[in-house]
Design an enzyme around this catalytic site. Structure first.
Site, mmCIF file in Angstrom:
data_model
loop_
_atom_site.group_PDB
_atom_site.id
_atom_site.type_symbol
_atom_site.label_atom_id
_atom_site.label_comp_id
_atom_site.label_asym_id
_atom_site.label_seq_id
_atom_site.Cartn_x
_atom_site.Cartn_y
_atom_site.Cartn_z
ATOM 1 N N TYR A 66 13.717 -32.348 -22.247
ATOM 2 C CA TYR A 66 12.255 -32.395 -22.305
ATOM 3 C C TYR A 66 11.643 -32.726 -20.952
ATOM 4 C CZ TYR A 66 12.558 -37.514 -22.379
ATOM 5 O OH TYR A 66 12.814 -38.822 -22.044
ATOM 6 N N SER A 119 16.169 -40.583 -18.384
ATOM 7 C CA SER A 119 14.883 -39.980 -18.042
ATOM 8 C C SER A 119 14.739 -40.046 -16.526
ATOM 9 C CB SER A 119 13.749 -40.729 -18.734
ATOM 10 O OG SER A 119 12.528 -40.171 -18.341
ATOM 11 N N CYS A 149 10.183 -37.844 -16.415
ATOM 12 C CA CYS A 149 8.869 -38.436 -16.679
ATOM 13 C C CYS A 149 8.087 -38.678 -15.391
ATOM 14 C CB CYS A 149 9.000 -39.715 -17.489
ATOM 15 S SG CYS A 149 9.923 -40.999 -16.640
ATOM 16 N N ARG A 156 -3.270 -0.711 -6.675
ATOM 17 C CA ARG A 156 -2.322 -1.829 -6.819
ATOM 18 C C ARG A 156 -2.690 -2.550 -8.094
ATOM 19 N NH1 ARG A 156 -5.080 -5.412 -2.018
ATOM 20 N NH2 ARG A 156 -7.109 -5.374 -2.977
ATOM 21 N N HIS A 189 -5.313 -31.316 5.648
ATOM 22 C CA HIS A 189 -5.392 -32.702 5.170
ATOM 23 C C HIS A 189 -6.326 -32.796 3.973
ATOM 24 C CE1 HIS A 189 -7.121 -36.811 5.199
ATOM 25 N NE2 HIS A 189 -5.866 -37.149 5.413
ATOM 26 N N ARG A 211 -2.888 3.059 9.079
ATOM 27 C CA ARG A 211 -3.274 1.784 8.461
ATOM 28 C C ARG A 211 -2.079 0.865 8.293
ATOM 29 N NH1 ARG A 211 -8.214 2.427 5.395
ATOM 30 N NH2 ARG A 211 -8.727 4.630 5.257
ATOM 31 N N LYS A 254 0.837 -1.202 0.000
ATOM 32 C CA LYS A 254 0.000 0.000 0.000
ATOM 33 C C LYS A 254 0.875 1.257 0.000
ATOM 34 C CE LYS A 254 -3.641 0.202 2.865
ATOM 35 N NZ LYS A 254 -4.991 0.664 2.469
ATOM 36 N N MET A 310 -5.167 -7.253 9.434
ATOM 37 C CA MET A 310 -4.515 -6.404 10.436
ATOM 38 C C MET A 310 -5.386 -5.173 10.733
ATOM 39 S SD MET A 310 -0.532 -6.810 9.456
ATOM 40 C CE MET A 310 -0.706 -6.410 7.757
ATOM 41 N N GLY A 356 -7.938 -7.397 5.433
ATOM 42 C CA GLY A 356 -8.734 -7.489 6.657
ATOM 43 C C GLY A 356 -8.047 -8.201 7.805
HETATM 44 C C1 PEP Z 1 8.988 -42.314 -11.596
HETATM 45 O O1 PEP Z 1 9.410 -43.060 -10.717
HETATM 46 O O2 PEP Z 1 9.124 -41.089 -11.575
HETATM 47 C C2 PEP Z 1 8.268 -42.868 -12.724
HETATM 48 C C3 PEP Z 1 7.910 -42.113 -13.729
HETATM 49 O O3 PEP Z 1 7.937 -44.173 -12.628
HETATM 50 P P1 PEP Z 1 6.700 -44.713 -11.826
HETATM 51 O O4 PEP Z 1 5.921 -43.571 -11.333
HETATM 52 O O5 PEP Z 1 5.952 -45.575 -12.779
HETATM 53 O O6 PEP Z 1 7.372 -45.501 -10.760
#
Ligand code: PEP
Ligand code: MG
Length: 909
Positions: free
Chosen positions: A873, A785, A853, A335, A451, A91, A22, A102, A100
């Site tokens: 990638y 990977s 992956c 802002r 949770h 303020r 502010k 403080m 709201g």
């Molecule tokens: C991983 O372990 O990140 C993975 C892609 O293999 P999975 O989740 O199938 O164990």
């Protein structure tokens, strides 16, 4: 002496750390020459000092004196003077907005003397006594720690004495008496009179604002919003201007564009003869800006001019608070405004078209989480709705179901096909089954890391958490909010993208953005309204721009042809992970069961041979779907017991059968195999490459199926590009053995088919040892990977299935985690291994292709990290491909978070 106090004309908008959001923006507006009431800012540094040492910095008193005197000189009035007194507002204002949370004290400087000066200056006696009694009330509550009730009773008594029911019916004399009554209340409760010294009022108010940093609600809010505990708040001391000085005064809020839809054109509310708090509290009906133009054309014109100026200056949507005091416009706050995801995309591209920002900047202003929100099914915006309550938008989506108050009922009702919304005060691990069964989850307590929120997000389930206005009686099975009662079996519609909850069933519609992503621009634009058309075009432009700047490719995790095709339509540039275990489920489970149960090599080979044709068919479909693009096929990974019947069930079956005579021979054999293969920690047991090395022919059969599928497609003129990936490798030798086998089989198949076949063989890096010995493993790997799911489990030493429900919520609550390391990569630990693995691997093999992956491949924060590490990638589930494309583009620009918050608190009146 450190500078702890800044005049509005000394700071600028880049000083949010020091001056709070502010304050920094008030300073910026002052610098721009806009009509901001003069004032000064006590810095967050002063607050931090106070919080740390329990006392104000020694210099502060003097610096406040200097600032106050300059302010008095500038405006030509004195704080609390008996003639035309200066009054100030005090303020809070932290770096991050904490609406709201403080405290604020208005009208500081009023006392028994200045009250007369103000009567003279304003000529409105009622207004002055009302201001004075408001000061005592606010001061009593905020500074002296009194209960609101103390004052409410005196106010009620005053109304009763006069025989009226509303505050506005009290006249100047009544309010003047009320001031006397309030002063008595203060003295009674606090053992001291209401301070008459204006400077004492100011000092106490500043300290009270600092103290309000640590109220319970502010702490809870910070934890929820992940605002640092030690940031502290600044204090803005600002000349009071009054919107409640009659019909030529008023107060309002406005936005330079519509923050809910992103529609161009100003949007806002104005309230005649009112003070700021009255607009937000919604007690009276507000005027639109058009109406304001009628009521006060001069102020309106000036406001429009300032709005344009601010938007040009900030080059973004601005959110503004203003007051008109007897026809004079004052700017109280601005802002860069919060906005919905749709508005974020639309406004970003509008500003590009208006030549105010570049496409790069536009891309920085939207984010993957916003795009993800736009992809969820939504409640029909045109449908009639009855609001019920509102909480945190904990897990996006639109869910409609019958309310249940316990897990068992959720399971039972869902089991008979009735969608349910599980409504609890909060959830705990025992509610897990109910949460799985429910279509939506609503809780009255807990924030984004409760949770319920964590588990719901993990399951991709719609959830609204911490709807605090909701009183849930789990025994009575009733939940009340604002006088509306909802009982077991009643329908609720839960919007996990906005945090809103509605009574009854709202119609759900598919997201037009998904239609665009799946079918392309033209089909998506067909028949949609202008708002959605603009949104779709904005998403298209920003995604295209992300594609043009990004350096990382985006692949998908897909196991079947249809999944692969879908991902390809969404922009996937190959498959980063095909989990072949899914080919062995259903009818084919018996085939793999036969491999496992085989007593002899001959029997096993026969069983493996039977598996070959269906696998080959699957691979052909997959490779055809990804024709011309790489498709990484992972050899079998999970422990074998996952393909066998449940041990306990089988034991019961065999025991029963034995009791009645004899158990079936097949069952007895199966049970023996299950017993043999049973593992206490299967996640760390006989799986992945280990399995491939101890069950002869298992990997070989898969490799052959891949090679034959590719050979067949090549013969038909296609361009399949399979890559074979070995899971859970920890040592060079493991990979070497599989690679040798692969080379032999691929050569055999190529020769038999008479085609040239080249299939790269690479490995997953999902064990710390693999990352740490990457320089060796790279000798045998055509690519890496990173399996960051397993790498997270093995680095932290916990198994995902067990820990998430057991203690993650507690860990998030206690601040051990800020997010689940399964959702967002633990950069310091797991990320370090990814970095080491990449660098070491490339040391051995320059240019080694590396990707990821695990689930993190689709997570925005993690994607930015992978960009920094230099991966080639990321690979993620088909639905997250567009999010990953967008974030991979943003990662090149170096923007971690969207410039605007996706946590939307915009309510349209
Ligand atoms: C991983 O372990 O990140 C993975 C892609 O293999 P999975 O989740 O199938 O164990
Ligand atoms: Mg894995």
């Amino acid at each position: 002496m450190d500078k702890l106090v800044y005049h509005f004309d000394e700071g600028d908008r880049d000083q949010r750390d020091l001056l709070g959001g502010k304050g920094a923006n008030l300073a910026e507006m002052t610098r721009l020459g806009l009509p901001v009431p003069p004032g000064f800012i006590v810095t967050t540094e002063a607050c931090r000092h106070y919080l740390e040492h329990g006392r104000l910095p020694d210099d502060l008193r003097v610096q406040v004196t200097m600032a106050l005197r300059k302010l008095e000189d500038d405006v030509g009035r004195r704080l609390g003077d008996s003639v035309d007194p200066l009054l100030v507002s005090v303020r809070s204002g932290a770096k991050y907005s904490m609406p709201g949370m403080m405290e604020t004290v208005l009208n500081v400087g009023l006392n028994d003397y200045s009250v007369r000066g103000l009567v003279e200056a304003s000529g409105d006696e009622r207004f002055v006594w009302d201001s004075y009694r408001r000061l005592i009330q606010m001061f009593g509550k905020t500074v002296l720690g009194m209960e609101g009730d103390d004052f409410a009773k005196a106010l009620e008594a005053a109304k009763a004495a006069k025989g009226v029911t509303s505050d506005v019916e009290l006249d100047a004399a009544d309010l003047r008496q009320l001031v006397e009554d309030f002063k008595v209340v203060v003295e009674d409760r606090c053992g001291r009179p209401f301070p008459q010294d204006p400077r004492e009022q100011l000092d106490l108010a500043i300290r009270a604002v600092f103290d309000s940093w640590n109220t319970d609600r502010a702490r809870v809010y910070r934890r929820r919003e992940r605002i640092p505990e030690d940031a502290g708040t600044a204090v803005n001391v600002c000349t009071m201007v009054f919107g409640n000085l009659g019909e030529t005064s008023g107060t309002g809020v406005c936005f330079t564009r519509d923050p809910s839809t992103g529609k161009p054109g100003v949007y806002g509310d104005y309230l005649v003869n009112a003070q700021g708090e009255d607009v937000v509290s919604g007690i009276r009906n507000t005027l639109s800006l058009d109406d304001f133009a009628e009521v006060d054309p001069a102020s309106y014109q000036e406001l429009r001019r300032i709005m344009r100026r601010l938007e040009t200056h900030y080059r973004d949507l601005c959110d503004i608070e203003f007051t008109v005091e007897r026809g004079k416009l004052w700017m109280l706050q601005t802002r860069v405004g919060k906005r919905t995801p749709a508005a974020a995309f639309r406004i970003a591209t509008q500003l590009v078209d208006e030549q105010l920002i570049t496409l790069d900047e536009a891309l920085e202003r939207v984010g993957g989480p916003q795009l993800a929100q736009l992809m969820f099914p939504q409640f029909d915006a045109d449908a009639e709705r009855t609001p019920y309550t509102r909480g945190m938008a904990a897990s996006p989506g639109a869910a409609v179901g019958k309310v249940v108050f316990d897990s068992a009922t959720a399971v039972e009702w869902a089991g008979r096909g009735e969608p349910v919304v599980l409504l609890r005060q909060e959830t705990n691990p025992e509610d897990l089954e109910g949460m799985i069964a429910a279509t939506g989850i609503l809780t009255s307590r807990g924030g984004k890391t409760s949770h319920a929120a964590v588990v719901a997000r993990g399951m991709g389930k719609t959830a609204v958490c911490g709807a605090e206005a909701l009183h849930v009686d789990e025994e009575e099975k009733v939940a009340r909010a604002d006088g509306v009662e909802v009982r077991e079996g009643d329908l609720l519609s839960v919007d996990g993208s906005t945090g809103e909850v509605f009574v009854g069933r709202l119609p759900v519609v598919a997201s037009p953005v998904v239609t665009y992503l799946e079918e392309g621009l033209e089909p998506a634009l067909d028949g949609v309204d202008d708002d959605n058309a603009e949104l779709i075009r904005a998403v298209d432009r920003l995604l295209a721009h992300a594609d043009s700047v990004r350096t990382m490719q985006v692949r998908t995790n897909a196991d079947t042809g249809p999944d692969a095709l879908r991902a390809r339509r969404m922009g996937a540039e190959g498959i980063g992970l095909c989990r072949t275990e899914h080919m062995f489920l259903g009818d084919r489970r018996v085939l793999i069961e036969r491999v496992i149960l085989a007593d002899s090599a001959g029997e096993r080979d026969e069983a493996l041979a039977a598996l070959l044709p269906p696998q080959r068919e699957d691979f052909e479909e997959l490779l055809a779907a990804m024709d011309g693009l790489p498709a990484t096929i992972r050899l079998l990974d999970p422990p074998l017991h996952e393909f066998l019947p449940d041990r306990a069930e089988l034991m019961v079956r065999v025991a029963r059968a034995e009791e009645q005579g004899a158990a079936a021979e097949a069952d007895v054999r199966l049970l023996a195999a299950v017993d043999r293969l049973h593992e206490s920690n299967p996640m760390l047991g006989l799986r992945g490459v280990r399995l491939g090395l101890v069950v002869p022919g298992l990997f070989g059969g898969q490799i052959r199926a891949v090679a034959e599928a590719a050979a067949h497609l090549i013969a038909e003129g296609h361009d399949p590009r399979p890559e074979i990936m070995v899971p859970l490798v920890g040592s060079l030798m493991e990979l070497h053995l599989v690679r040798e086998e692969a080379a032999r089989i691929v050569a055999e198949v190529a020769e038999a088919a008479g085609v040239a076949l080249e299939i790269p063989v690479g490995t997953m890096i999902e064990l710390p040892r693999a990352a740490l010995t990457a320089f060796r493993i790279a000798e045998e790997a055509d690519f890496f990977s990173f399996g960051t799911n397993d790498l997270t489990q093995t680095t932290w030493g916990f198994s995902r299935d067990d820990v998430e429900a057991a203690f993650f919520a507690a860990y998030l609550d206690k601040g051990v985690f800020t997010t689940s390391p399964f959702e967002s990569l633990d950069v310091d630990g797991v990320g370090r291994l990814v970095d080491i693995g990449t660098r070491e691997g490339r040391r051995t093999r320059p240019g080694l292709k590396t990707g990821v992956c695990g689930e993190h491949g689709g997570d925005p924060d993690s994607i930015h990290f992978f960009q920094r590490v230099g991966l080639d990638y990321v690979s993620c589930s088909p639905f997250r491909v567009p999010v990953a494309r967008l974030e991979a583009g943003r990662a090149v620009l170096g923007k971690e978070e969207a410039d605007t918050s996706d946590d939307v608190e915009i309510q349209r009146s």
